[in-house]
Write a protein that holds these residues in place. Structure first.
Motif, PDB file in Angstrom:
ATOM      1  N   ALA A 401       9.046 -21.239 -43.643  1.00 18.17           N
ATOM      2  CA  ALA A 401       7.864 -22.115 -43.623  1.00 18.17           C
ATOM      3  C   ALA A 401       8.125 -23.378 -42.802  1.00 18.17           C
ATOM      4  O   ALA A 401       7.735 -24.488 -43.189  1.00 18.17           O
ATOM      5  CB  ALA A 401       7.436 -22.477 -45.039  1.00 18.17           C
ATOM      6  N   ILE A 402       8.762 -23.205 -41.663  1.00 15.05           N
ATOM      7  CA  ILE A 402       9.070 -24.320 -40.765  1.00 15.05           C
ATOM      8  C   ILE A 402       8.131 -24.258 -39.575  1.00 15.05           C
ATOM      9  O   ILE A 402       8.001 -23.208 -38.917  1.00 15.05           O
ATOM     10  CB  ILE A 402      10.528 -24.270 -40.276  1.00 15.05           C
ATOM     11  N   THR A 403       7.467 -25.360 -39.273  1.00 11.96           N
ATOM     12  CA  THR A 403       6.583 -25.448 -38.106  1.00 11.96           C
ATOM     13  C   THR A 403       7.265 -26.285 -37.031  1.00 11.96           C
ATOM     14  O   THR A 403       7.434 -27.498 -37.196  1.00 11.96           O
ATOM     15  CB  THR A 403       5.234 -26.093 -38.479  1.00 11.96           C
ATOM     16  N   PRO A 404       7.673 -25.674 -35.930  1.00  8.01           N
ATOM     17  CA  PRO A 404       8.346 -26.434 -34.871  1.00  8.01           C
ATOM     18  C   PRO A 404       7.409 -27.459 -34.248  1.00  8.01           C
ATOM     19  O   PRO A 404       6.194 -27.246 -34.154  1.00  8.01           O
ATOM     20  CB  PRO A 404       8.745 -25.365 -33.854  1.00  8.01           C
ATOM     21  N   ILE A 405       7.967 -28.570 -33.820  1.00 11.01           N
ATOM     22  CA  ILE A 405       7.198 -29.632 -33.150  1.00 11.01           C
ATOM     23  C   ILE A 405       7.501 -29.563 -31.660  1.00 11.01           C
ATOM     24  O   ILE A 405       8.627 -29.799 -31.221  1.00 11.01           O
ATOM     25  CB  ILE A 405       7.575 -31.014 -33.706  1.00 11.01           C
ATOM     26  N   GLN A 406       6.485 -29.212 -30.869  1.00  9.74           N
ATOM     27  CA  GLN A 406       6.681 -29.085 -29.422  1.00  9.74           C
ATOM     28  C   GLN A 406       6.589 -30.442 -28.749  1.00  9.74           C
ATOM     29  O   GLN A 406       5.745 -31.268 -29.085  1.00  9.74           O
ATOM     30  CB  GLN A 406       5.629 -28.145 -28.830  1.00  9.74           C
ATOM     31  N   LYS A 407       7.467 -30.662 -27.774  1.00 11.10           N
ATOM     32  CA  LYS A 407       7.413 -31.911 -27.006  1.00 11.10           C
ATOM     33  C   LYS A 407       8.085 -31.733 -25.651  1.00 11.10           C
ATOM     34  O   LYS A 407       8.851 -30.792 -25.442  1.00 11.10           O
ATOM     35  CB  LYS A 407       8.081 -33.043 -27.789  1.00 11.10           C
ATOM     36  N   GLN A 408       7.749 -32.630 -24.746  1.00 13.07           N
ATOM     37  CA  GLN A 408       8.379 -32.662 -23.429  1.00 13.07           C
ATOM     38  C   GLN A 408       9.593 -33.579 -23.488  1.00 13.07           C
ATOM     39  O   GLN A 408       9.551 -34.642 -24.115  1.00 13.07           O
ATOM     40  CB  GLN A 408       7.387 -33.184 -22.387  1.00 13.07           C
ATOM     41  N   ALA A 409      10.663 -33.178 -22.829  1.00 15.29           N
ATOM     42  CA  ALA A 409      11.881 -33.990 -22.864  1.00 15.29           C
ATOM     43  C   ALA A 409      12.490 -34.086 -21.472  1.00 15.29           C
ATOM     44  O   ALA A 409      12.536 -33.093 -20.737  1.00 15.29           O
ATOM     45  CB  ALA A 409      12.892 -33.403 -23.836  1.00 15.29           C
ATOM     46  N   ALA A 410      12.930 -35.286 -21.128  1.00 14.94           N
ATOM     47  CA  ALA A 410      13.679 -35.499 -19.892  1.00 14.94           C
ATOM     48  C   ALA A 410      15.167 -35.462 -20.235  1.00 14.94           C
ATOM     49  O   ALA A 410      15.634 -36.250 -21.055  1.00 14.94           O
ATOM     50  CB  ALA A 410      13.297 -36.841 -19.272  1.00 14.94           C
ATOM     51  N   LEU A 411      15.874 -34.555 -19.612  1.00 12.80           N
ATOM     52  CA  LEU A 411      17.300 -34.393 -19.893  1.00 12.80           C
ATOM     53  C   LEU A 411      18.123 -34.958 -18.748  1.00 12.80           C
ATOM     54  O   LEU A 411      17.802 -34.741 -17.574  1.00 12.80           O
ATOM     55  CB  LEU A 411      17.642 -32.911 -20.093  1.00 12.80           C
ATOM     56  N   ARG A 412      19.164 -35.649 -19.084  1.00 10.62           N
ATOM     57  CA  ARG A 412      20.032 -36.260 -18.071  1.00 10.62           C
ATOM     58  C   ARG A 412      20.627 -35.177 -17.177  1.00 10.62           C
ATOM     59  O   ARG A 412      21.183 -34.197 -17.633  1.00 10.62           O
ATOM     60  CB  ARG A 412      21.141 -37.053 -18.752  1.00 10.62           C
ATOM     61  N   GLY A 413      20.474 -35.369 -15.862  1.00  8.67           N
ATOM     62  CA  GLY A 413      21.002 -34.419 -14.892  1.00  8.67           C
ATOM     63  C   GLY A 413      20.080 -33.263 -14.583  1.00  8.67           C
ATOM     64  O   GLY A 413      20.385 -32.445 -13.710  1.00  8.67           O
ATOM     65  N   ILE A 414      18.933 -33.156 -15.284  1.00  5.54           N
ATOM     66  CA  ILE A 414      17.954 -32.091 -15.059  1.00  5.54           C
ATOM     67  C   ILE A 414      16.734 -32.708 -14.395  1.00  5.54           C
ATOM     68  O   ILE A 414      16.149 -33.665 -14.916  1.00  5.54           O
ATOM     69  CB  ILE A 414      17.551 -31.403 -16.376  1.00  5.54           C
ATOM     70  N   ALA A 415      16.334 -32.178 -13.250  1.00  3.38           N
ATOM     71  CA  ALA A 415      15.300 -32.813 -12.430  1.00  3.38           C
ATOM     72  C   ALA A 415      13.963 -32.901 -13.156  1.00  3.38           C
ATOM     73  O   ALA A 415      13.329 -33.960 -13.187  1.00  3.38           O
ATOM     74  CB  ALA A 415      15.152 -32.060 -11.114  1.00  3.38           C
ATOM     75  N   ASP A 416      13.507 -31.807 -13.725  1.00  5.97           N
ATOM     76  CA  ASP A 416      12.186 -31.767 -14.339  1.00  5.97           C
ATOM     77  C   ASP A 416      12.278 -31.828 -15.859  1.00  5.97           C
ATOM     78  O   ASP A 416      13.268 -31.394 -16.456  1.00  5.97           O
ATOM     79  CB  ASP A 416      11.445 -30.488 -13.930  1.00  5.97           C
ATOM     80  N   LYS A 417      11.215 -32.358 -16.457  1.00 11.46           N
ATOM     81  CA  LYS A 417      11.138 -32.330 -17.914  1.00 11.46           C
ATOM     82  C   LYS A 417      11.012 -30.883 -18.386  1.00 11.46           C
ATOM     83  O   LYS A 417      10.450 -30.036 -17.700  1.00 11.46           O
ATOM     84  CB  LYS A 417       9.931 -33.122 -18.398  1.00 11.46           C
ATOM     85  N   ILE A 418      11.545 -30.603 -19.568  1.00 13.28           N
ATOM     86  CA  ILE A 418      11.424 -29.256 -20.119  1.00 13.28           C
ATOM     87  C   ILE A 418      10.773 -29.345 -21.485  1.00 13.28           C
ATOM     88  O   ILE A 418      10.765 -30.398 -22.149  1.00 13.28           O
ATOM     89  CB  ILE A 418      12.804 -28.559 -20.235  1.00 13.28           C
ATOM     90  N   VAL A 419      10.202 -28.225 -21.894  1.00 10.72           N
ATOM     91  CA  VAL A 419       9.587 -28.155 -23.223  1.00 10.72           C
ATOM     92  C   VAL A 419      10.671 -27.817 -24.248  1.00 10.72           C
ATOM     93  O   VAL A 419      11.430 -26.861 -24.071  1.00 10.72           O
ATOM     94  CB  VAL A 419       8.485 -27.070 -23.251  1.00 10.72           C
ATOM     95  N   VAL A 420      10.757 -28.625 -25.292  1.00  9.50           N
ATOM     96  CA  VAL A 420      11.700 -28.373 -26.367  1.00  9.50           C
ATOM     97  C   VAL A 420      10.935 -28.362 -27.691  1.00  9.50           C
ATOM     98  O   VAL A 420       9.788 -28.818 -27.766  1.00  9.50           O
ATOM     99  CB  VAL A 420      12.817 -29.424 -26.403  1.00  9.50           C
ATOM    100  N   TYR A 421      11.579 -27.832 -28.693  1.00  5.69           N
ATOM    101  CA  TYR A 421      10.953 -27.733 -30.020  1.00  5.69           C
ATOM    102  C   TYR A 421      11.886 -28.328 -31.052  1.00  5.69           C
ATOM    103  O   TYR A 421      13.059 -27.926 -31.153  1.00  5.69           O
ATOM    104  CB  TYR A 421      10.650 -26.277 -30.350  1.00  5.69           C
ATOM    105  N   GLU A 422      11.367 -29.274 -31.807  1.00 10.88           N
ATOM    106  CA  GLU A 422      12.142 -29.870 -32.884  1.00 10.88           C
ATOM    107  C   GLU A 422      11.921 -29.063 -34.159  1.00 10.88           C
ATOM    108  O   GLU A 422      10.785 -28.767 -34.533  1.00 10.88           O
ATOM    109  CB  GLU A 422      11.729 -31.321 -33.104  1.00 10.88           C
ATOM    110  N   ILE A 423      13.010 -28.697 -34.816  1.00 12.76           N
ATOM    111  CA  ILE A 423      12.947 -27.986 -36.092  1.00 12.76           C
ATOM    112  C   ILE A 423      13.177 -29.013 -37.184  1.00 12.76           C
ATOM    113  O   ILE A 423      14.309 -29.411 -37.460  1.00 12.76           O
ATOM    114  CB  ILE A 423      14.018 -26.866 -36.156  1.00 12.76           C
ATOM    115  N   PRO A 424      12.111 -29.520 -37.786  1.00 14.09           N
ATOM    116  CA  PRO A 424      12.240 -30.638 -38.721  1.00 14.09           C
ATOM    117  C   PRO A 424      12.878 -30.217 -40.047  1.00 14.09           C
ATOM    118  O   PRO A 424      12.954 -29.025 -40.348  1.00 14.09           O
ATOM    119  CB  PRO A 424      10.785 -31.087 -38.911  1.00 14.09           C
TER     120      PRO A 424
END
Length: 424
Positions: A401-424
């Motif tokens: 019963a976990i609902t992931p939280i989608q968000k955009q993240a800028a990662l150091r050394g990675i040119a473009d932002k990527i979509v990541v999911y937080e598992i609260p």
């Protein structure tokens, strides 16, 4: 499957591993199109070609450790002698079953009866000997195949039948000749065979039709090199003896899990070195036990951080959830909230390499996994799109019963932002 009308491309599988004293490992380089062994070696260190070619399927492919490298074991002759230790004595059918085909083939017990459905001719030709074989060619696609030297000649039999005897001469030697295709007419063929090797050869004539395709199309699970390298016991035993230092072996998909202990420097300052050391050691013990039990392996620890690999994303997520629960349990035992582990999981292609005298991994997938872990600020787990897209991962989240939280993240050394999911 083999070509029905002519040569076609097929993927490649390769295997190799060195085993313990009472077993011996067999490095079998084999093609999944026909399931035949292409080459042999004792360890992964023998995997030193950029491409391996299958004569029966007329194709060559770059090796990867996922489905192209199989790990096999057999009993050491010092323990017990078996027929496969003397392949030169095996009859044709048993040579194909035990030597030519890899263990991923799901072969029937009555293999000889199945051969009768597509084999026109099969013979044993001793070293240095010659033979003449008279055949009646049907209007089919024919393969003259020799499994010991892995040589093949394709014959496209078509056109009007003829009564004139056609001629074909084949020489077997240690030189891997290119696979050729010739066109003949239905009718009599005089096949001349010359064994110029120092071993027995087993030339055979196959009809490349449904019966052959059906036989070689059946597969069963086998142990891949990727899975072996992601086995904790194997990594513990063979820490620095897997690959040569200059090897770069491709893996098309591997899941990485990174952890780090939040605020460890402040923890040492707050509770003192002795207490902090015991806490960190308990944290490591819990994490490493969970990784191994979830079919993963620890690649290395860096300070208070852990880098681990898993064959499948769902195993990594299950490990991450258990790690978080384990830290909460350790904190509850001590009545504190000192142990907060940050976790990141990512899946993708990478290279298996040797770094600092141990087997390691290299590539952008590894970089992203490490950066994703850095996004966590508490007990949250961060995973990427390839991980959450795995059906088994979605099933784990639904069950919990976990609902992931989608968000955009800028990662150091990675040119473009990527979509990541937080598992609260």
């Amino acid at each position: 499957m083999l070509p029905a009308q002519g040569p076609s491309g097929r993927k490649l599988r390769i295997c190799g591993i060195r085993t313990s004293w009472n077993t011996v490992g067999d490095g079998e380089f084999f093609c999944p199109g026909c399931g035949g062994v292409l080459d042999a070696g004792a360890t992964l260190k023998t995997l030193d070609r950029d491409e391996y070619n299958c004569a029966l399927c007329a194709a060559g492919y770059q090796p990867t450790l996922d489905e192209m490298v199989e790990v096999t074991f057999t009993v050491n002759p010092r323990v017990r002698k078996i027929a496969a230790h003397s392949p030169e004595t095996l009859p044709f059918i048993e040579y194909c079953r035990q030597i030519f085909w890899g263990s991923g083939m799901d072969l029937p017990e009555n293999l000889e009866q199945h051969f009768d459905d597509f084999a026109v001719e099969a013979l044993e030709l001793p070293a240095g000997e010659k033979a003449l074989v008279s055949l009646q060619l049907p209007a089919e696609f024919i393969i003259v195949f020799e499994p010991v030297t892995h040589a093949a000649q394709f014959i496209d039999v078509q056109g009007e039948p003829t009564r004139e005897r056609q001629q074909l001469s084949l020489i077997y030697n240690k030189i891997q000749a290119p696979v050729g295709t010739m066109t003949l007419r239905p009718g009599p063929l005089r096949l001349s065979l010359d064994n110029q090797t120092d071993v027995r050869v087993l030339p055979s004539v196959f009809i490349a039709a449904e019966a052959l395709h059906h036989l070689i199309g059946k597969r069963k699970p086998f142990l891949t090199a990727k899975r072996m390298l992601t086995n904790q016991t194997f990594r513990d035993v063979y820490k620095a003896d897997n690959l040569n230092i200059d090897q770069r072996l491709k893996i098309t998909s591997l899941t990485f899990l990174f952890t780090d202990l939040k605020g460890s420097t402040a923890l040492y300052e707050r509770v003192g070195d002795l207490v902090a050391f015991d806490l960190v050691r308990a944290h490591f013990h819990a994490l490493l036990e969970i990784i191994a039990s979830e079919k993963g392996a620890v690649v290395k620890t860096i300070g208070d951080a852990v880098m681990a690999t898993f064959v499948k994303p769902e195993h990594a997520l299950a490990a991450g959830l258990r790690m978080r629960a384990a830290m909460e349990a350790l904190n509850a035992e001590r009545g504190t909230k000192d142990l907060v582990v940050k976790i990141g999981i990512h899946e993708g292609p990478c290279l298996a390499v040797m770094l600092n005298e141990r087997q390691d991994y290299f590539g952008q997938t590894v970089n992203i996994a490490a950066r994703v872990q850095g996004l966590s600020t508490s007990h949250a787990i961060h995973i990427t799109g390839p991980v959450i897209d795995a059906p088994a991962v979605a099933a784990i989240l639904d069950k919990a019963a976990i609902t992931p939280i989608q968000k955009q993240a800028a990662l150091r050394g990675i040119a473009d932002k990527i979509v990541v999911y937080e598992i609260p």
